[in-house]
Motif scaffolding. Structure first.
Motif, short mmCIF file in Angstrom:
data_model
loop_
_atom_site.label_atom_id
_atom_site.label_comp_id
_atom_site.label_asym_id
_atom_site.label_seq_id
_atom_site.Cartn_x
_atom_site.Cartn_y
_atom_site.Cartn_z
N THR A 317 16.61 13.60 -12.52
CA THR A 317 16.73 15.07 -12.62
C THR A 317 15.86 15.74 -11.55
O THR A 317 16.26 15.84 -10.40
CB THR A 317 16.35 15.53 -14.03
OG1 THR A 317 15.06 14.99 -14.41
CG2 THR A 317 17.39 15.06 -15.05
N MET A 321 16.89 16.29 -7.80
CA MET A 321 17.61 17.55 -7.60
C MET A 321 16.83 18.58 -6.80
O MET A 321 17.40 19.29 -5.97
CB MET A 321 18.04 18.11 -8.96
CG MET A 321 19.01 17.20 -9.71
SD MET A 321 19.50 17.83 -11.32
CE MET A 321 20.63 19.15 -10.81
N LEU A 322 15.53 18.68 -7.04
CA LEU A 322 14.73 19.69 -6.33
C LEU A 322 14.70 19.44 -4.82
O LEU A 322 14.96 20.36 -4.03
CB LEU A 322 13.32 19.74 -6.92
CG LEU A 322 12.37 20.79 -6.31
CD1 LEU A 322 12.95 22.19 -6.48
CD2 LEU A 322 10.99 20.70 -6.96
N TRP A 325 18.13 20.27 -3.30
CA TRP A 325 18.33 21.72 -3.28
C TRP A 325 17.60 22.34 -2.09
O TRP A 325 18.15 23.16 -1.35
CB TRP A 325 17.82 22.32 -4.60
CG TRP A 325 18.08 23.79 -4.73
CD1 TRP A 325 17.39 24.80 -4.12
CD2 TRP A 325 19.12 24.43 -5.48
NE1 TRP A 325 17.91 26.03 -4.46
CE2 TRP A 325 18.97 25.83 -5.29
CE3 TRP A 325 20.12 23.97 -6.30
CZ2 TRP A 325 19.81 26.75 -5.89
CZ3 TRP A 325 20.97 24.89 -6.91
CH2 TRP A 325 20.82 26.26 -6.69
N THR A 335 25.72 27.85 -5.31
CA THR A 335 24.74 27.30 -6.24
C THR A 335 25.29 26.06 -6.93
O THR A 335 24.59 25.05 -7.09
CB THR A 335 24.36 28.36 -7.30
OG1 THR A 335 23.80 29.49 -6.64
CG2 THR A 335 23.37 27.81 -8.30
N TYR A 336 26.57 26.10 -7.32
CA TYR A 336 27.16 24.96 -8.02
C TYR A 336 27.28 23.75 -7.09
O TYR A 336 27.06 22.62 -7.52
CB TYR A 336 28.53 25.32 -8.60
CG TYR A 336 29.12 24.19 -9.42
CD1 TYR A 336 28.54 23.84 -10.64
CD2 TYR A 336 30.22 23.45 -8.98
CE1 TYR A 336 29.03 22.80 -11.40
CE2 TYR A 336 30.73 22.40 -9.73
CZ TYR A 336 30.12 22.08 -10.94
OH TYR A 336 30.61 21.04 -11.68
N GLU A 337 27.63 23.98 -5.85
CA GLU A 337 27.75 22.86 -4.90
C GLU A 337 26.40 22.17 -4.69
O GLU A 337 26.33 20.93 -4.65
CB GLU A 337 28.31 23.36 -3.57
CG GLU A 337 29.81 23.67 -3.61
CD GLU A 337 30.31 24.28 -2.32
OE1 GLU A 337 31.44 23.96 -1.91
OE2 GLU A 337 29.56 25.08 -1.71
N LYS A 338 25.34 22.96 -4.56
CA LYS A 338 24.01 22.35 -4.38
C LYS A 338 23.57 21.61 -5.65
O LYS A 338 22.98 20.52 -5.57
CB LYS A 338 22.98 23.42 -4.00
CG LYS A 338 23.15 23.92 -2.56
CD LYS A 338 22.01 24.82 -2.13
CE LYS A 338 22.13 26.19 -2.73
NZ LYS A 338 21.13 27.13 -2.17
N THR A 339 23.87 22.20 -6.80
CA THR A 339 23.54 21.53 -8.06
C THR A 339 24.33 20.24 -8.20
O THR A 339 23.80 19.20 -8.63
CB THR A 339 23.85 22.46 -9.25
OG1 THR A 339 23.11 23.68 -9.10
CG2 THR A 339 23.48 21.81 -10.57
N PHE A 340 25.60 20.28 -7.82
CA PHE A 340 26.49 19.12 -7.91
C PHE A 340 25.97 17.99 -7.01
O PHE A 340 25.87 16.84 -7.45
CB PHE A 340 27.89 19.53 -7.48
CG PHE A 340 28.96 18.51 -7.72
CD1 PHE A 340 29.66 18.49 -8.92
CD2 PHE A 340 29.27 17.56 -6.76
CE1 PHE A 340 30.64 17.55 -9.15
CE2 PHE A 340 30.25 16.61 -6.98
CZ PHE A 340 30.95 16.60 -8.18
N GLY A 342 22.97 17.59 -5.92
CA GLY A 342 21.69 17.13 -6.43
C GLY A 342 21.84 16.22 -7.64
O GLY A 342 21.17 15.19 -7.74
N TRP A 343 22.76 16.57 -8.53
CA TRP A 343 22.95 15.76 -9.74
C TRP A 343 23.61 14.42 -9.43
O TRP A 343 23.20 13.39 -9.95
CB TRP A 343 23.78 16.54 -10.76
CG TRP A 343 24.21 15.69 -11.93
CD1 TRP A 343 25.49 15.38 -12.30
CD2 TRP A 343 23.36 15.05 -12.89
NE1 TRP A 343 25.49 14.58 -13.41
CE2 TRP A 343 24.19 14.36 -13.80
CE3 TRP A 343 21.98 14.98 -13.06
CZ2 TRP A 343 23.68 13.62 -14.86
CZ3 TRP A 343 21.48 14.23 -14.12
CH2 TRP A 343 22.32 13.57 -15.02
#
Length: 411
Positions: A317, A321-322, A325, A335-340, A342-343
């Motif tokens: 996590t 992820m950080l 990002w 935002t969703y693409e970067k979260t995706f 990262g996850w």
């Protein structure tokens, strides 16, 4: 017990095959099914094979599978489309990866303050490489934008090799702290790292280019059958890896760049690669996770603690992820693409391989706990990334549908 174990494997395999279409559309993944089957086997036959043989078998099967998966995955990455968005995987590798190692080292030291800094960095370096094979539903999903899929593929293909010098350096420092000499240690670590990162790519590109040209010529002259195109693909992957390792380069980087060059320079269809990965490649993945579940998971449970579980969850996590990002800031990604991105940094074959190598070759205090942390991270990753792959991929499709002109209500 031999017959009971074999019967269980075959029954699970037949059931999975019969329901494969439905399973592929569900939240259940192939690694999840066969890792669980392996865990059951491990409980049924705990003392069937000596532990050192089990670990050697795991290491060999995982290495073979990783070589083939890296070469095959790279061969389907299209450079023409990747060139437009090359900054995404480059930033993830050149900024995100060092930051992940740094943050992981700090977190490992915070959770285990008694551990040496070198040991903390070793754990971080082993758990930084990602494995796109565990998120195959994402990498192969048409719902996910191509630039996102290819970025995940390129990152997972190259970060294995880039992690090797850091893993070796931290393992040597951790071993040196105990006053123990390590056999086969390089005389000069900087020279070793430079050779790994230069000769590996060089061998990969040369072999990919050369064998693509040879195969094109053979197809033009009608001297090769479709079946042997697949066998040639397999041989080239291993030839590239072994040659790179023999001359001091990194085999994993060589295999990925070899596959990338091979797939992009070959003029004829590469359907034989897809066909191979859908059959023999799947069997290798099944074997890997069966053995992982049967051999490595029980070992991890026997040395697990709140520290290993905490670190495993953190590496999947915030520690992953950080930094990703941060590395993607300013590229215009949503935002969703970067979260995706990262996850979807699942941990898999490379981390298992590196952990086993350190476990068997380096006399480091707490090596059992290191191995347990790595195995728990991979085990949790198999479940969490497998379950989340389909829903998160489909969200891209829903987003496109909502933003398309046809989805707007008439005034």
């Amino acid at each position: 017990m031999h017959h009971a174990a074999l019967l269980l494997i075959l029954l699970v395999l037949v059931t999975f095959a019969l329901l494969s279409r439905r399973i592929s559309a569900s939240l259940i993944s192939l690694p999840m099914v066969f890792m669980t089957t392996g865990m059951v086997l491990g409980m049924m036959t705990p003392d069937l094979v000596p532990v050192h043989i089990q670990q050697e078998l795991t290491q060999v099967i995982a290495e073979i599978t990783l070589i083939i998966v890296l070469f095959a995955d790279a061969s389907v990455v299209k450079l023409k489309s990747l060139r437009k968005d090359l900054s995404i995987p480059l930033r993830m590798l050149l900024i995100g990866m060092p930051l992940t190692v740094l943050l992981g080292t700090l977190m490992a030291k915070w959770v285990s303050p008694e551990a040496a800094w070198a040991t903390a960095m070793l754990v971080a370096a082993i758990l930084t490489p990602t494995d796109a094979a565990l998120g195959q539903a994402v990498v192969s999903s048409p719902s996910v934008p191509e630039r996102i899929r290819q970025s995940i593929n390129v990152e997972s293909g190259l970060n294995d090799g880039l992690a090797v010098p850091v893993i070796l350096a931290s393992a040597l420092m951790a071993a040196a702290a105990t006053g123990t000499d390590v056999a086969h240690a390089p005389d000069n670590l900087l020279t070793f790292a430079l050779l790994q990162l230069t000769l590996g790519p060089l061998v990969g590109v040369l072999f990919g280019w050369g064998f693509a040209r040879l195969l094109d010529a053979a197809i033009d002259r009608g001297t090769v059958t479709v079946v042997y195109q697949g066998i040639l693909f397999l041989a080239v992957a291993f030839l590239t890896y072994l040659t790179a390792e023999s001359v001091g380069g990194n085999g994993f980087i060589a295999v990925f760049l070899g596959g990338l060059t091979f797939g992009n320079l070959l003029r004829h269809e590469t359907t034989f690669i897809e066909e191979f990965m859908e059959s023999e490649g799947q069997l290798l993945t099944i074997a890997t996770f069966l053995i992982f579940g049967a051999v490595m998971v029980p070992l991890a449970f026997s040395h697990a603690s709140w520290k290993t579980v905490t670190l495993a969850l953190m590496y999947l996590t915030v520690i992953r992820m950080l930094p990703i990002w941060v590395s993607l800031t300013g590229l215009g990604l949503s935002t969703y693409e970067k979260t995706f991105l990262g996850w979807f940094g699942p941990r898999g074959l490379a981390s298992i391989l590196f952990a086993l190598h350190v476990y068997t070759e380096y006399p480091i205090p707490g090596s059992n706990e290191i191995l347990a942390c790595v195995v728990l991270t991979v085990m949790i990753s198999v479940v969490l990334h497998g379950v989340s792959a389909q829903p998160m991929a489909k969200r891209f499709a829903r987003g496109r549908a909502a933003s398309s002109p046809t989805s707007e209500k008439p005034h």
